[in-house]
Motif scaffolding. Structure first.
Motif, mmCIF file in Angstrom:
data_model
loop_
_atom_site.group_PDB
_atom_site.id
_atom_site.type_symbol
_atom_site.label_atom_id
_atom_site.label_comp_id
_atom_site.label_asym_id
_atom_site.label_seq_id
_atom_site.Cartn_x
_atom_site.Cartn_y
_atom_site.Cartn_z
ATOM 1 N N ALA A 153 -7.730 -2.245 -2.609
ATOM 2 C CA ALA A 153 -6.977 -0.996 -2.659
ATOM 3 C C ALA A 153 -6.996 -0.456 -4.080
ATOM 4 O O ALA A 153 -6.967 -1.219 -5.055
ATOM 5 N N LEU A 190 0.860 -1.182 0.000
ATOM 6 C CA LEU A 190 0.000 0.000 0.000
ATOM 7 C C LEU A 190 0.892 1.226 0.000
ATOM 8 O O LEU A 190 1.844 1.301 0.794
ATOM 9 N N ILE A 229 -8.305 2.624 0.317
ATOM 10 C CA ILE A 229 -8.482 1.240 0.737
ATOM 11 C C ILE A 229 -9.912 1.023 1.201
ATOM 12 O O ILE A 229 -10.536 1.889 1.798
#
Length: 211
Positions: A207, A135, A141
């Motif tokens: 995500a 990430l 997210i």
């Protein structure tokens, strides 16, 4: 009582810190267009094109601005709320409020095929790079809030630890202990934490990022 479209638009403008002239330019109209619609009732209803632009800009359904009500069964799209907080993937951040920043539409059939309950989902933004490369800073997210009341499974979660909201990888250990880890090796983790000290907000299940 259902909010009247003019009142709804005026509220959205105030909450977002926008101005009438700027939004009039956004929809391709003269600078007084939005003010006249709200204050004078002219035009009586927002035309379809202008209404659609404003609805997408504010992340709301067109029905709020006077458009037809579109059900999930007819559109197949479920709007997931995006909250104006960041889950820190760095040194930590304490959000002072959790307000709606907008909504993003997802295909409801796809969500349910993933085993997700659309009513239990929310979107937030990653703040920091301790979970890189999994990430990155600025990624959106999707958080499955059902994990807050379930047995912790290994994986990436949004948690609150020492009053700090963060996104970390959790791994279960014996006796209710947890490992709270970063994917970026430049950041230390906590390999042995009392699970009672960790509040799980939800499990990260998706995500998205801008390329």
């Amino acid at each position: 009582m259902e909010e009247e479209p003019r009142a709804a638009l005026e509220r959205l403008i105030a909450e977002n810190g926008d101005d009438f002239a700027g939004l009039s330019k956004l929809v391709g109209r003269n600078p007084a267009y939005i003010q006249q619609f709200i204050k004078r009732g002219s035009p009586r209803k927002l035309p379809e094109e202008e209404r659609g632009i404003l609805a997408r800009y504010f992340g709301v359904e067109e029905s709020l601005l006077g458009g037809p009500v579109a059900s999930a069964t007819t559109t197949g799209i479920r709007l997931i709320p995006k909250l104006s907080v960041g889950a820190s993937a760095g040194p930590g951040a304490i959000p002072d409020r959790e307000t709606l920043a907008g909504k993003i539409g997802f295909d409801e059939k796809w969500l349910r095929k993933q085993g997700l309950d659309p009513s239990k989902l929310s979107l937030i933004q990653v703040d920091g790079d301790s979970m890189s490369p999994t990430l990155n800073h600025g990624d959106d997210i999707m958080v499955d809030n059902r994990a807050a009341v379930a047995v912790v499974r290994d994986g990436i979660h949004v948690i609150r630890l020492d009053d700090v909201l963060m996104v970390k990888r959790l791994a279960s250990g014996p006796g209710g202990r947890l490992s709270v880890l970063s994917d970026n090796p430049a950041y230390p983790g906590w390999p042995d934490v009392d699970g009672a000290d960790v509040t799980v907000i939800g499990r990260v299940v998706w995500a998205g990022r801008r390329l």
